[in-house]
Design an enzyme around this catalytic site. Structure first.
Site: not given
Length: 527
Positions: A278-279, A421, A527
Site C-alpha cells: 500500500k503506497h 526509517n 528513500h
C-alpha cells in the site's frame, strides 16, 4: 514553409520488414517512385514491385559489408535541399540530385542484439550509421520531407495521403520529425549506455535514458498532474512486460505500487510467498506451504491497510488463493502465472486488475535506477545486495536460535523494500508489524508495535505477535533507545547493519535486555 508537399519519391531502407510490402504497394499504387537498398530492395522486388537501387542513384555500389551505401550527396542532397531556395535548386540541377519526399527507415536491431547477450564485436556491427544520418537529415528538413521510423506509423502516412490528395501537411511532417528525433536519441542512448557498461565506465561524463510510450495515463500521482508510462526495452519481468487480463487501465500509482510489490516478492525464490503493498510500502509479507496460506498470513499483519492494496505472488495463482484475495477489495494482483479457475474467480471482480508476467525478476541482477532532482538527476546501481547466514556476525552474549535466524533473514529481506526509517517485526516467516518512512527509527519501532497490537485485538489474540518476534532495521541504531523500544514490544532478536559510533552502547543495551543481535555489515536505505 510549404504546408502541402506532394509525395512523389520515397526512399525505403528498413531492418524490420514487418508490414513493408503492403506499405510499399500502397505507395506504388499512389504513383510514388520507390528507392531502396540491399535486403529491403530485394524484398520489394520479390513482391513484384518496381524498385530503383540507391546504388544507381549514387553511382557507387554498396561497399564494406554494407557499411557505406547511403552516405552520399545524391541521397543527402535529396533529403536536405530547401526547395524554395534558388541556390539549392541550382545545385540539385547541376549535380543531378532529385528530391526525396518520404524517408522510411528503421534502424539496425542494436537493442535486440544487446538483449541477446551478443559479443562486443557483434554489438558494434549492429550500430547503424547511415540510418540515423538520413533520419536526422530528413527530420531537419521536415518543411519538405516526411520521416517515418516506426512500423506502426505506416497506416498514418497512408491516411494522411488519402486525406490530402497524395500530399502530406506540415503539421503531420512536424509530428513525424519529432518522433524521428526521439528514435535516434533513444538509439544513441542505448549505444552509449551499453558501451559505458562494456568498458566499465561507471560514471560517464554524459548519461542518457530513453523509453517508449506504453500508456498515456489519466493523471499522475494526483489528478492535476499529467503522466505517461514508458518502457525501457529490457526483458526484466514486471509490470512493464506483464499481460493484463482484466480491469480498467492501471494508474500512475498502481504501476508504482505494483512494481514495488513484485520486486519484493521476487526476493523469495524458495517456496510460496506473498507481498501486500500500500503506497509503495509493504503492509504484509509472508511465506508458507501454499500461496493461500502465505496470503492469509500476510493479510493478518495489517488487514486495514491491505484493503485496496496490491498483491504480488511469486508463484502460479491458483483458485484457493484467488478466492481468499477476492474476499476484500484489491486494486491489482500480479503473479508469474494464473490458472484458468483463478482467472474465472477474478472475472467477477470487474475493478480488480490481474497481471501475469511469465516469470520473476532476478533480485540479484544489476542495472541502474535514477531519480530526478532540481537541475539534474541521481543515478545508482540497483540495490541487489543480499546477505546469507554465513555473513552475519553475532555481537551479543545471547546467540539467536535457528528459528530466530530464519525470521531475522526473512525480516531483513522485507526491510530492504520498506521506506526508511524501516523496522520490520517477523515471526514464523511472516511480518507481524511494520514501521515505515519515519524521521525517527524509534517512531518506526513504535508504529510497528502499535499495528501489531491493533491486529492482535482484531484477531482476538491474547498478546500481539511482536512478543517473541525477530526484528530487522534497514540501517544502524544510532542510540540504545531503539533497542529498548524493541524489547518493550517483546522482540527477542534483532538484525541490523551495525556501524554506529554508539554500537557498543547499543550492544550493551541488547545484552542487558536479553536480546540476540546480529550485524550484516550492509544497509538498505530506501528513500
Amino acid at each position: 514553409m510549404t504546408d502541402r508537399i506532394d509525395l512523389r519519391r520515397a526512399l525505403i531502407s528498413v531492418s524490420d520488414k514487418q508490414g513493408l510490402v503492403d506499405f510499399a504497394k500502397a505507395l506504388a499504387s499512389r504513383g510514388v517512385e520507390l528507392l531502396s537498398t540491399g535486403g529491403t530492395a530485394k524484398a520489394l522486388r520479390d513482391a513484384g514491385l518496381d524498385v530503383r537501387d540507391v546504388a544507381d542513384v549514387t553511382g557507387f555500389p554498396e561497399m564494406m559489408d554494407g557499411r557505406v551505401k547511403t552516405l552520399h550527396p545524391a541521397v543527402h542532397g535529396g533529403l536536405l535541399a530547401l526547395r524554395d531556395n534558388a541556390e539549392h535548386r541550382a545545385s540539385m540541377e547541376e549535380h543531378g540530385v532529385a528530391p526525396i519526399d518520404l524517408l522510411v527507415v528503421n534502424l539496425y536491431p542494436f537493442e535486440e542484439t544487446v538483449a541477446k547477450g551478443a559479443a562486443y564485436d557483434d554489438c558494434i556491427e549492429n550500430i547503424d550509421i547511415g540510418g540515423p544520418a538520413m533520419i536526422r537529415a530528413a527530420a531537419k528538413n521536415h518543411a519538405y520531407v516526411t520521416t517515418v521510423v516506426d512500423v506502426q506509423d505506416y497506416d498514418a502516412v497512408l491516411a494522411e495521403l488519402d486525406a490530402n490528395g497524395g500530399a502530406t501537411t506540415l503539421p503531420f511532417r512536424k509530428r513525424m520529425a519529432q518522433a524521428a528525433y526521439a528514435r535516434t536519441a533513444a538509439y544513441d542512448a542505448a549505444v552509449s549506455t551499453w558501451m559505458a557498461q562494456a568498458i566499465g565506465e561507471e560514471t560517464p561524463r554524459r548519461r542518457a535514458f530513453a523509453g517508449t510510450l506504453a500508456q498515456s495515463l489519466r493523471y499522475g500521482e494526483n489528478p492535476h498532474q499529467a503522466a505517461a508510462f514508458y518502457t525501457d526495452g529490457s526483458a526484466r519481468p514486471g509490470v512493464a512486460t506483464a499481460r493484463q487480463w482484466q480491469g480498467k487501465e492501471l494508474s500512475y500509482n498502481n504501476i508504482n505500487d505494483t512494481d514495488a510489490a513484485f520486486e519484493l516478492v521476487a526476493e523469495f525464490t524458495e517456496g510460496p510467498a506473498v507481498a501486500i503493498i500500500k503506497h509503495a510500502n509493504p503492509c504484509g509479507v509472508a511465506r508458507a506451504e501454499t500461496l493461500e496460506q502465505a496470503y492469509r498470513r500476510a493479510f493478518d499483519c495489517d488487514r486495514t491497510s491491505a484493503f485496496g492494496g496490491i498483491v504480488a505472488l511469486n508463484g502460479r495463482l491458483d483458485a484457493p488463493t484467488a478466492r481468499a484475495i477476492a474476499e476484500i477489495f484489491t486494486e491489482v494482483v500480479i503473479a508469474p502465472e494464473a490458472d484458468d479457475e483463478a482467472r474465472e474467480i477474478f472475472a467477477a471482480k470487474k475493478n480488480l486488475r490481474l497481471l501475469t508476467t511469465g516469470g520473476l525478476p532476478d533480485a540479484r541482477a544489476g542495472g541502474l535506477t535514477f531519480r530526478q532532482v532540481a537541475g539534474g538527476f541521481l543515478v545508482q546501481t540497483r540495490d541487489n545486495g543480499h546477505v546469507t547466514q554465513a555473513d552475519l556476525r553475532v555481537v551479543t552474549k545471547r546467540q539467536p536460535s535457528e528459528a530466530e535466524l530464519a525470521d531475522l533473514m526473512f525480516a531483513w529481506t522485507v526491510a530492504k523494500h520498506v521506506k526508511s526509517n524501516a523496522i520490520v517485526y517477523a515471526r514464523d516467516r511472516a511480518t507481524v508489524g511494520i514501521g515505515a518512512g519515519q524521521m525517527s527509527r524509534v517512531d518506526s519501532t513504535r508504529i510497528g508495535r502499535r499495528k501489531s497490537e491493533d491486529m492482535a485485538e482484531a484477531l482476538g489474540l491474547a498478546a500481539p505477535l511482536t512478543e517473541g518476534a525477530a526484528v530487522a532495521s534497514d540501517a544502524f541504531f544510532p542510540f540504545a533507545d531503539g533497542i529498548e523500544a524493541l524489547a518493550a514490544a517483546g522482540a527477542r532478536a534483532v538484525i541490523q547493519p551495525g556501524g554506529s559510533m554508539r554500537d557498543e552502547e547499543v550492544i550493551a543495551a541488547a545484552d542487558r535486555l536479553g536480546l540476540a543481535m546480529v550485524f550484516t555489515g550492509q544497509r538498505h536505505f530506501r528513500h
